[in-house]
Motif scaffolding. Structure first.
Motif, PDB file in Angstrom:
ATOM      1  N   ALA A 304      30.823  18.397  10.932  1.00 33.04           N
ATOM      2  CA  ALA A 304      30.195  19.053   9.780  1.00 33.04           C
ATOM      3  C   ALA A 304      29.442  18.060   8.901  1.00 33.04           C
ATOM      4  O   ALA A 304      28.446  18.408   8.271  1.00 33.04           O
ATOM      5  N   ALA A 305      29.922  16.809   8.883  1.00 30.27           N
ATOM      6  CA  ALA A 305      29.312  15.807   8.000  1.00 30.27           C
ATOM      7  C   ALA A 305      28.001  15.265   8.533  1.00 30.27           C
ATOM      8  O   ALA A 305      27.116  14.891   7.754  1.00 30.27           O
ATOM      9  N   ARG A 306      27.858  15.219   9.856  1.00 34.29           N
ATOM     10  CA  ARG A 306      26.636  14.652  10.435  1.00 34.29           C
ATOM     11  C   ARG A 306      25.425  15.480  10.023  1.00 34.29           C
ATOM     12  O   ARG A 306      25.353  16.671  10.266  1.00 34.29           O
ATOM     13  N   GLY A 307      24.496  14.850   9.416  1.00 33.28           N
ATOM     14  CA  GLY A 307      23.285  15.532   8.984  1.00 33.28           C
ATOM     15  C   GLY A 307      23.434  16.289   7.686  1.00 33.28           C
ATOM     16  O   GLY A 307      22.475  16.912   7.209  1.00 33.28           O
ATOM     17  N   ALA A 308      24.631  16.253   7.089  1.00 31.26           N
ATOM     18  CA  ALA A 308      24.855  17.009   5.857  1.00 31.26           C
ATOM     19  C   ALA A 308      24.275  16.323   4.640  1.00 31.26           C
ATOM     20  O   ALA A 308      23.948  16.968   3.645  1.00 31.26           O
ATOM     21  N   ALA A 309      24.157  15.004   4.712  1.00 29.68           N
ATOM     22  CA  ALA A 309      23.692  14.247   3.554  1.00 29.68           C
ATOM     23  C   ALA A 309      22.299  13.700   3.793  1.00 29.68           C
ATOM     24  O   ALA A 309      21.985  13.204   4.878  1.00 29.68           O
ATOM     25  N   ALA A 318      18.225   4.012   6.091  1.00 29.40           N
ATOM     26  CA  ALA A 318      17.587   4.826   7.121  1.00 29.40           C
ATOM     27  C   ALA A 318      18.704   5.512   7.896  1.00 29.40           C
ATOM     28  O   ALA A 318      19.864   5.077   7.860  1.00 29.40           O
ATOM     29  N   ALA A 319      18.398   6.607   8.573  1.00 27.22           N
ATOM     30  CA  ALA A 319      19.408   7.302   9.358  1.00 27.22           C
ATOM     31  C   ALA A 319      19.934   6.367  10.446  1.00 27.22           C
ATOM     32  O   ALA A 319      19.171   5.663  11.109  1.00 27.22           O
ATOM     33  N   ALA A 320      21.244   6.352  10.633  1.00 26.64           N
ATOM     34  CA  ALA A 320      21.872   5.476  11.629  1.00 26.64           C
ATOM     35  C   ALA A 320      21.801   6.104  13.007  1.00 26.64           C
ATOM     36  O   ALA A 320      21.973   7.314  13.159  1.00 26.64           O
ATOM     37  N   ASN A 321      21.570   5.267  14.021  1.00 28.62           N
ATOM     38  CA  ASN A 321      21.562   5.721  15.412  1.00 28.62           C
ATOM     39  C   ASN A 321      22.902   5.488  16.089  1.00 28.62           C
ATOM     40  O   ASN A 321      23.085   5.853  17.252  1.00 28.62           O
ATOM     41  N   GLY A 322      23.807   4.864  15.378  1.00 26.50           N
ATOM     42  CA  GLY A 322      25.126   4.564  15.921  1.00 26.50           C
ATOM     43  C   GLY A 322      25.849   3.690  14.921  1.00 26.50           C
ATOM     44  O   GLY A 322      25.313   3.343  13.859  1.00 26.50           O
ATOM     45  N   LEU A 323      27.064   3.308  15.239  1.00 25.65           N
ATOM     46  CA  LEU A 323      27.797   2.406  14.357  1.00 25.65           C
ATOM     47  C   LEU A 323      27.170   1.021  14.375  1.00 25.65           C
ATOM     48  O   LEU A 323      27.022   0.373  13.341  1.00 25.65           O
ATOM     49  N   GLY A 340      23.016   2.418  25.644  1.00 23.45           N
ATOM     50  CA  GLY A 340      22.658   3.830  25.709  1.00 23.45           C
ATOM     51  C   GLY A 340      23.081   4.607  24.473  1.00 23.45           C
ATOM     52  O   GLY A 340      23.659   4.071  23.521  1.00 23.45           O
ATOM     53  N   ASP A 341      22.801   5.880  24.502  1.00 29.17           N
ATOM     54  CA  ASP A 341      23.084   6.774  23.386  1.00 29.17           C
ATOM     55  C   ASP A 341      24.591   6.930  23.215  1.00 29.17           C
ATOM     56  O   ASP A 341      25.321   7.162  24.178  1.00 29.17           O
ATOM     57  N   VAL A 342      25.068   6.785  21.994  1.00 28.64           N
ATOM     58  CA  VAL A 342      26.503   6.931  21.722  1.00 28.64           C
ATOM     59  C   VAL A 342      26.793   8.167  20.877  1.00 28.64           C
ATOM     60  O   VAL A 342      27.921   8.353  20.410  1.00 28.64           O
ATOM     61  N   THR A 343      25.817   9.016  20.670  1.00 24.75           N
ATOM     62  CA  THR A 343      26.001  10.219  19.861  1.00 24.75           C
ATOM     63  C   THR A 343      27.037  11.134  20.505  1.00 24.75           C
ATOM     64  O   THR A 343      26.927  11.480  21.689  1.00 24.75           O
ATOM     65  N   PRO A 344      28.057  11.541  19.748  1.00 23.28           N
ATOM     66  CA  PRO A 344      29.076  12.440  20.317  1.00 23.28           C
ATOM     67  C   PRO A 344      28.476  13.780  20.722  1.00 23.28           C
ATOM     68  O   PRO A 344      27.495  14.243  20.139  1.00 23.28           O
ATOM     69  N   ALA A 345      29.078  14.391  21.722  1.00 22.23           N
ATOM     70  CA  ALA A 345      28.634  15.712  22.158  1.00 22.23           C
ATOM     71  C   ALA A 345      28.905  16.739  21.062  1.00 22.23           C
ATOM     72  O   ALA A 345      29.836  16.587  20.251  1.00 22.23           O
ATOM     73  N   ALA A 346      28.096  17.773  21.028  1.00 20.10           N
ATOM     74  CA  ALA A 346      28.271  18.834  20.037  1.00 20.10           C
ATOM     75  C   ALA A 346      29.605  19.534  20.260  1.00 20.10           C
ATOM     76  O   ALA A 346      30.051  19.735  21.393  1.00 20.10           O
ATOM     77  N   VAL A 347      30.260  19.891  19.156  1.00 22.96           N
ATOM     78  CA  VAL A 347      31.556  20.562  19.231  1.00 22.96           C
ATOM     79  C   VAL A 347      31.552  21.776  18.303  1.00 22.96           C
ATOM     80  O   VAL A 347      30.689  21.909  17.430  1.00 22.96           O
ATOM     81  N   ASP A 348      32.512  22.630  18.508  1.00 20.99           N
ATOM     82  CA  ASP A 348      32.713  23.781  17.618  1.00 20.99           C
ATOM     83  C   ASP A 348      33.629  23.319  16.500  1.00 20.99           C
ATOM     84  O   ASP A 348      34.859  23.306  16.637  1.00 20.99           O
ATOM     85  N   ALA A 349      33.027  22.911  15.390  1.00 19.90           N
ATOM     86  CA  ALA A 349      33.799  22.327  14.291  1.00 19.90           C
ATOM     87  C   ALA A 349      34.827  23.298  13.747  1.00 19.90           C
ATOM     88  O   ALA A 349      35.967  22.912  13.443  1.00 19.90           O
ATOM     89  N   GLU A 383      28.980  13.275  -2.212  1.00 20.83           N
ATOM     90  CA  GLU A 383      29.150  14.587  -2.844  1.00 20.83           C
ATOM     91  C   GLU A 383      28.547  15.697  -1.985  1.00 20.83           C
ATOM     92  O   GLU A 383      29.099  16.800  -1.904  1.00 20.83           O
ATOM     93  N   GLU A 384      27.425  15.412  -1.330  1.00 20.76           N
ATOM     94  CA  GLU A 384      26.808  16.400  -0.450  1.00 20.76           C
ATOM     95  C   GLU A 384      27.719  16.714   0.734  1.00 20.76           C
ATOM     96  O   GLU A 384      27.892  17.887   1.113  1.00 20.76           O
ATOM     97  N   ILE A 385      28.307  15.678   1.306  1.00 23.29           N
ATOM     98  CA  ILE A 385      29.222  15.866   2.437  1.00 23.29           C
ATOM     99  C   ILE A 385      30.450  16.644   1.994  1.00 23.29           C
ATOM    100  O   ILE A 385      30.917  17.572   2.674  1.00 23.29           O
ATOM    101  N   ASN A 386      30.977  16.281   0.846  1.00 21.62           N
ATOM    102  CA  ASN A 386      32.150  16.972   0.317  1.00 21.62           C
ATOM    103  C   ASN A 386      31.854  18.451   0.090  1.00 21.62           C
ATOM    104  O   ASN A 386      32.694  19.318   0.341  1.00 21.62           O
ATOM    105  N   GLY A 387      30.642  18.735  -0.350  1.00 20.99           N
ATOM    106  CA  GLY A 387      30.244  20.122  -0.572  1.00 20.99           C
ATOM    107  C   GLY A 387      30.212  20.919   0.726  1.00 20.99           C
ATOM    108  O   GLY A 387      30.584  22.097   0.767  1.00 20.99           O
ATOM    109  N   VAL A 388      29.759  20.284   1.806  1.00 23.14           N
ATOM    110  CA  VAL A 388      29.725  20.951   3.111  1.00 23.14           C
ATOM    111  C   VAL A 388      31.141  21.246   3.584  1.00 23.14           C
ATOM    112  O   VAL A 388      31.422  22.321   4.139  1.00 23.14           O
ATOM    113  N   TRP A 389      32.057  20.309   3.387  1.00 21.96           N
ATOM    114  CA  TRP A 389      33.445  20.547   3.787  1.00 21.96           C
ATOM    115  C   TRP A 389      34.050  21.704   3.006  1.00 21.96           C
ATOM    116  O   TRP A 389      34.822  22.492   3.555  1.00 21.96           O
TER     117      TRP A 389
END
Length: 520
Positions: A304-309, A318-323, A340-349, A383-389
């Protein structure tokens, strides 16, 4: 004693890392670098502190070097050959090379293949404790020699003549040439080394130069290197501390002619030439020793937090591409491209959250807060992330701002539940960055997994793309398990004064190579 006919002024190779770089004008072609501490050890097989490494890069030269375009070219060698299987490298040294003493005085110490053999044997002496031994693990019998199970003569580095050096590898290393630019691969004259009686590289009289610069003066005030003037080339390098210009910005230091270049972490407009980089990723950290011991709960909140802020304003993020920040290298290879890409697979939060809540009660969340360092500029993002949660899961956490010192202390002690924190790649090391999440590396977040630490340790025994892939698997595991959620890459830059050209700089080694640098 070895003798040679002429003295050669060679170039030094460099490595990379982030710290203060400055140039000061004590002469028309001078360059000053502000260091945290004055260089203290110029033994190239040992040097590891950033100031020491920079000094060694310019004081010594090895077999090969990189030019400003990044191409490898001969330095102390005429040419080299590589076998078809990649296991044998043969270098043919230039004839007539000698070391240079302090003040530019000539010496009778010739630079020969035996000097490289001795240097590499020193790397694999246990008492040397060289930080560069791991980089040359592919050399034949290196592990056994380091462990004292085989004699030094068994190491895969031999001289088949005064000017012919041969490396034998037990496994191919695609980045072997890159590693030959490290200080640890610089030559060392055995006779001179023994004559220093344990003080090699610790003072001017016990140090010989094989590079383009030599020691002019070395005092408590700084290390001063020079080379013969040649056109517009920088001929004076000063490594000193900034003792009287504290508080001035990088741009101000340059404008006031205190420096030729300096690191800057602001986004202030400038007309100066700049080189951008990042060594820090702001990430959500979940304390795995709290209610967030639940992987499903972490994964739900992370998704839920990814892309929320929104990326904070001001140009510092800048937006991070990984850790791991973009631009870091492993064995000379671009880590992000290779791992390679380390982005986690989409999940049903929502589904993950409901699964986690089956074993949790509302009271389990009573003391949860999102901790951020005050004045960092990321509070609004928190605060934006907290609002999404709150919207997605009806979870009501507080955003807790604490001063920087308290934030660091609580993070180190695990006294938090969630934190939005800067995770840095110390020394530009991907391994060090990921090792912070092991118990041995500090136990950040309290993450405990039976596979993570052994896999990370296995990466130290691999090289090249194999090492990148192992490290990438570790980074991918952290993100998949939602131990850390990378959000923003903190942007930094090196500002360079007008007229300075061909400065080879990489913050992650560190690399500051003045071989080709000119000052118009």
């Amino acid at each position: 004693m070895k003798h040679s006919l002429i003295r050669f002024s060679a170039v030094v190779l460099t490595i990379a890392f982030v710290f203060a770089l400055t140039g000061c004008g004590s002469g028309s072609n001078s360059f000053t670098w502000f260091v945290d501490s004055i260089p203290a050890n110029l033994d190239p097989q040992v040097a590891s502190a950033s100031a020491d490494v920079i000094a060694c890069e310019n004081l010594y030269s090895g077999l090969v070097r990189k030019d400003p375009s990044g191409k490898y070219e001969p330095a102390l060698c005429e040419r080299w050959e590589k076998s078809s299987d990649g296991l044998t490298y043969t270098f043919y040294l230039k004839d007539g090379l000698t070391y240079t003493a302090a003040k530019g005085n000539a010496t009778d110490y010739a630079i020969t293949a035996e000097d490289f053999v001795f240097a590499f044997r020193r790397l694999f002496r246990a008492e040397t404790n060289s930080p560069y031994a791991v980089e040359f693990a592919a050399l034949e019998n290196s592990a056994a020699v380091l462990a004292g199970q085989m004699p030094e003569s068994a190491l895969g580095v031999t001289a088949s003549g005064p000017l012919t050096l041969v490396f034998h590898l037990s496994s191919a290393d695609d980045n072997f040439l890159e590693k030959l630019t490290l200080p640890g691969a610089m030559p060392c004259d055995e006779e001179f080394f023994n004559s220093t009686r344990g003080t090699y590289g610790l003072n001017a009289s016990s140090t010989l130069s094989s590079g383009s610069f030599y020691i002019y003066n070395w005092t408590a005030s700084g290390l001063f290197l020079r080379r013969a003037p040649s056109g517009s080339l920088i001929d004076s390098l000063r490594l000193v501390q900034n003792t009287n210009s504290a508080g001035q910005s990088a741009a101000e230091l340059i404008a006031n002619e205190k420096c030729s270049a300096a690191p800057d972490d602001t986004a202030a407009p400038t007309t100066l030439t700049s080189l951008s980089y990042s060594d820090t990723t702001w990430s959500l950290l979940f304390n795995c020793s709290s209610v967030f011991a639940s992987t499903e709960l972490r994964q739900a909140l992370a998704s839920a937090a990814r892309g929320a802020a929104e990326v904070p304003d001001g140009g510092l993020y800048a937006a991070a591409n990984g850790l791991v920040p973009d631009g870091l290298t492993v064995d000379g290879m671009n880590y992000r491209d290779t791992a390679g890409d380390v982005t986690p697979a989409a999940v049903d939060a929502r589904a993950l959250y409901l699964t986690a809540r089956q074993t949790l009660t509302t009271s389990d969340f009573n003391k949860v807060s999102l901790m951020v360092p005050a004045g960092s500029g990321v509070t609004s993002a928190a605060e934006e992330i907290n609002g999404v949660w709150q919207k997605e899961f009806s979870l009501f956490f507080s955003v807790e701002e604490v001063d920087e010192e308290t934030f660091a202390k609580r993070l180190a002690e695990g006294d938090y539940t969630i934190a939005l924190a800067p995770i840095s790649a110390e020394g530009g090391s991907v391994y060090n960055m990921l090792n912070q999440f092991t118990a041995a590396g500090g136990g950040l977040t309290g993450y405990a997994d039976s596979l993570y630490a052994p896999q990370l340790q296995a990466s130290t025994q691999a090289t090249g793309s194999s090492r990148c892939r192992l490290l990438g698997d570790c980074e991918r595991q952290l993100l998949n398990d939602a131990v850390a959620v990378p959000l923003f890459a903190q942007q930094k830059r090196l500002l360079i004064a007008p007229g300075i050209q061909n400065l080879i700089f990489d913050p992650f080694g560190p690399v500051l190579d003045l071989t080709y640098t000119t000052k118009e």
